[in-house]
Design a protein around this motif. Structure first.
Motif, PDB file in Angstrom:
ATOM      1  N   ARG A   1      62.231  -2.167 -42.237  1.00 19.05           N
ATOM      2  CA  ARG A   1      61.635  -1.570 -41.039  1.00 19.05           C
ATOM      3  C   ARG A   1      60.644  -2.508 -40.344  1.00 19.05           C
ATOM      4  O   ARG A   1      60.066  -2.162 -39.326  1.00 19.05           O
TER       5      ARG A   1
ATOM      6  N   SER B   1      59.356  -5.366 -37.945  1.00 20.03           N
ATOM      7  CA  SER B   1      59.858  -5.690 -36.600  1.00 20.03           C
ATOM      8  C   SER B   1      60.230  -7.165 -36.423  1.00 20.03           C
ATOM      9  O   SER B   1      60.699  -7.550 -35.355  1.00 20.03           O
ATOM     10  N   HIS B   2      60.056  -7.992 -37.450  1.00 21.66           N
ATOM     11  CA  HIS B   2      60.265  -9.440 -37.249  1.00 21.66           C
ATOM     12  C   HIS B   2      61.723  -9.770 -36.962  1.00 21.66           C
ATOM     13  O   HIS B   2      62.023 -10.869 -36.474  1.00 21.66           O
ATOM     14  N   THR B   3      62.659  -8.837 -37.247  1.00 19.19           N
ATOM     15  CA  THR B   3      64.072  -9.117 -36.993  1.00 19.19           C
ATOM     16  C   THR B   3      64.566  -8.511 -35.682  1.00 19.19           C
ATOM     17  O   THR B   3      65.773  -8.553 -35.407  1.00 19.19           O
ATOM     18  N   ASN B   4      63.680  -7.968 -34.876  1.00 20.07           N
ATOM     19  CA  ASN B   4      64.116  -7.461 -33.571  1.00 20.07           C
ATOM     20  C   ASN B   4      64.763  -8.599 -32.769  1.00 20.07           C
ATOM     21  O   ASN B   4      64.171  -9.661 -32.585  1.00 20.07           O
ATOM     22  N   GLY B   5      65.986  -8.385 -32.313  1.00 15.92           N
ATOM     23  CA  GLY B   5      66.706  -9.410 -31.567  1.00 15.92           C
ATOM     24  C   GLY B   5      67.323 -10.497 -32.420  1.00 15.92           C
ATOM     25  O   GLY B   5      67.939 -11.431 -31.884  1.00 15.92           O
TER      26      GLY B   5
ATOM     27  N   ASN C   1      69.961  -5.033 -37.046  1.00  9.25           N
ATOM     28  CA  ASN C   1      69.030  -6.156 -36.953  1.00  9.25           C
ATOM     29  C   ASN C   1      68.381  -6.507 -38.291  1.00  9.25           C
ATOM     30  O   ASN C   1      67.973  -7.643 -38.515  1.00  9.25           O
TER      31      ASN C   1
ATOM     32  N   GLN D   1      67.622 -11.147 -41.644  1.00  7.05           N
ATOM     33  CA  GLN D   1      66.281 -11.330 -42.211  1.00  7.05           C
ATOM     34  C   GLN D   1      66.105 -12.774 -42.672  1.00  7.05           C
ATOM     35  O   GLN D   1      65.085 -13.413 -42.370  1.00  7.05           O
TER      36      GLN D   1
ATOM     37  N   THR E   1      65.893 -15.166 -39.721  1.00  7.53           N
ATOM     38  CA  THR E   1      64.585 -15.060 -39.067  1.00  7.53           C
ATOM     39  C   THR E   1      63.519 -15.791 -39.872  1.00  7.53           C
ATOM     40  O   THR E   1      62.697 -16.531 -39.319  1.00  7.53           O
TER      41      THR E   1
ATOM     42  N   ASP F   1      67.290   3.675 -30.458  1.00  2.00           N
ATOM     43  CA  ASP F   1      66.319   2.713 -31.010  1.00  2.00           C
ATOM     44  C   ASP F   1      64.903   3.262 -31.038  1.00  2.00           C
ATOM     45  O   ASP F   1      64.100   2.869 -31.893  1.00  2.00           O
ATOM     46  N   ARG F   2      64.579   4.176 -30.130  1.00  2.00           N
ATOM     47  CA  ARG F   2      63.193   4.673 -30.073  1.00  2.00           C
ATOM     48  C   ARG F   2      62.823   5.485 -31.313  1.00  2.00           C
ATOM     49  O   ARG F   2      61.643   5.739 -31.547  1.00  2.00           O
TER      50      ARG F   2
ATOM     51  N   SER G   1      63.629   4.519 -34.463  1.00  2.00           N
ATOM     52  CA  SER G   1      63.707   3.684 -35.661  1.00  2.00           C
ATOM     53  C   SER G   1      62.388   3.643 -36.427  1.00  2.00           C
ATOM     54  O   SER G   1      62.381   3.743 -37.656  1.00  2.00           O
TER      55      SER G   1
END
Length: 487
Positions: A101, A103-107, A131, A137, A140, A340-341, A343
């Protein structure tokens, strides 16, 4: 003294240790200890406290060691998927593991697909693009020059990392590895091309094993701490959903399953992966199962929606919330659970209200309306995924088996049957633990195969069947769901 198998069953919000066994009379199980699994937020990142999980496992082992009526003959560990720990050259864990969970893998998938096309990755792995998959992971962390990854001698998925702490042995279990988009769906081995793309190779992982193989025995240190002897640790189906699916009390292959918990995972069991342009466009996944099977499935945001709301409501009991939902107007507001909102919002209740407002629907005003919105939306989302499975499955789907904690939710079970239009068989709620112990029993020679074990589960575990009702009303609601959620 009776012989038992010791299961470690860890979910994304809680964990427990259990002893159990199968006898000619049926299934025995006893929970030894239960504990929370909290995310730790530090310097903008979310981590798992793997040492606290390990401490609680040792506590469970110490409790059974103190009992004169129990003999433990093996141990197995299952957990959630994709996440992993880095082990340094000195054998120590390098930092706490990231949570999926974070956020470092967003995109992250889009960045990876600039080097290797999305279609090629899917053709190799058959895995749904999310993601937080292990592949993204690791990529990233590589791009971020993460010090833990830079210094890693081994990369171990969470159940394998806990097995390492218990035994000192490094293994990579097939079902858990398959969740990370690193395993070739055809060869059932780590895919060298993808590892090379992220600067790794197979030597960075432990010995590759399959469910039922022995990983090692308790280390001298763990024996001293717990008072136990050289107990074997079995590589069960390390992914909790793989363990749960193993315990489905099905009499043939003509079924779909819904593993209902924090996540809802809906799918079918097949002999071979289903990898086509259609399954890629629909983002279906082919994860490893036991005895060479493939779990062809879709990840759906499940009771996470309600769990996050309950945190804001003082963890109000499920029966109270279900009663409130039952008293509310039907199909007043619907959401798309996988938006996505939802997550990891700061305020889940507000996220649901904002979604309804943005899609021109009445905004839920009470807890009961929020809960009804969640349950109805989940049931209709299950129908949508089931429609896909009917079209993609190599065999007919006559029944939906709901397993896991969500199988105790009779209101949602009935609504799922109504939406799906086929019978729903609910149970066992303890499917993951049962599947864990099943594989240990097979490894110990106490059972012959998966089919025989499933029949024993069907005979010894209480099940409840829900027949579809109110078909016209639910068909109309399904049309509303597809329109309002703009799918």
């Amino acid at each position: 003294m009776k012989q038992y198998l010791f299961a470690v069953d860890l979910g994304a919000t809680s964990g427990r240790t259990i002893i159990g066994n199968f006898t000619t009379e049926g299934w025995e199980m006893e929970e030894i200890n239960r504990f929370p699994n909290h995310l730790i937020e530090v310097n903008g990142h979310c981590y798992w406290d793997i040492y606290e999980l390990y401490r609680n496992i040792l506590e469970g082992l110490k409790r059974v060691s103190d009992r004169k009526d129990v003999e433990i003959i093996s141990i197995g560990v299952d957990t959630w998927g994709v996440d992993f720990a880095c082990i340094g050259k000195d054998g120590q864990l390098m930092r706490l593991p990231y949570s999926y969970r974070d956020s470092h893998t967003n995109g992250a998938p889009e960045k990876f697909f600039m080097r290797i096309p999305r279609q090629h990755v899917y053709n190799l792995t058959g895995i749904q693009v999310m993601n937080f998959n292990t592949l993204f992971q690791l990529d990233t962390m590589r791009r971020d020059k993460n010090s833990a990854l830079d210094s890693a001698e081994k990369i171990l998925f969470i159940p394998d990392a806990l097995t390492y702490l218990l035994t000192g042995e490094t293994v990579t279990e097939y079902t858990i590895a398959s969740t990370g988009q690193l395993v070739n769906a055809t060869t059932r081995q780590l895919e060298p091309e993808l590892l090379q793309a992220i600067g790794l190779n197979t030597s960075h992982f432990g010995r590759f094993v399959y469910p039922g193989e022995k990983a090692g025995v308790l280390s001298a240190e763990v024996q001293r701490i717990t008072g136990l002897g050289e107990i074997p640790v079995i590589a069960v189906a390390g992914h909790d959903t793989a363990s749960a699916v193993a315990a489905i009390p099905a009499r043939n292959r003509n079924f779909a399953y819904l593993s209902s918990g924090t996540w809802s995972l809906m799918g079918i069991e097949t002999d071979n992966p289903i990898i086509t342009p259609q399954t890629e466009s629909l983002n279906y996944t082919n994860e490893g199962g036991v005895e060479g099977s493939i779990r062809f499935l879709k990840n759906i945001c499940g009771m996470w929606l309600l769990e996050r709301c309950r945190q804001q409501w003082g963890n109000t009991s499920y029966p109270e919330l279900i009663a409130e939902a039952s008293a509310c107007e039907a199909f007043r507001s619907l959401i798309y659970p996988d938006d996505d909102r939802f997550s990891n919002p700061i305020n889940m209740e507000q996220a649901i209200k904002d979604y309804c407002k943005d899609t021109g629907q009445p905004v839920p005003e009470t807890r009961g309306q929020i809960v009804r919105c969640i349950f109805e939306s989940l049931a209709l989302r299950y129908r949508q995924v089931l429609d896909d499975l009917h079209a993609l499955s190599p065999h007919p789907i006559e029944t939906l088996h709901i397993i896991g904690g969500g199988s105790r939710n009779e209101l949602l079970n009935q609504w799922t049957a109504n939406a799906a239009g086929i019978p729903v068989v609910a149970g066992p709620s303890e499917a993951t633990a049962i599947g864990n112990i099943m594989m240990q029993a097979i490894a110990a020679g106490k059972a012959c195969d998966l089919f025989a074990m499933r029949q024993l589960v069907a005979q010894s575990v209480p099940l409840k069947t829900f027949q579809p009702k109110d078909k016209p009303m639910w068909e109309q609601a399904y049309a509303q769901f597809k329109h309002k959620t703009q799918i």
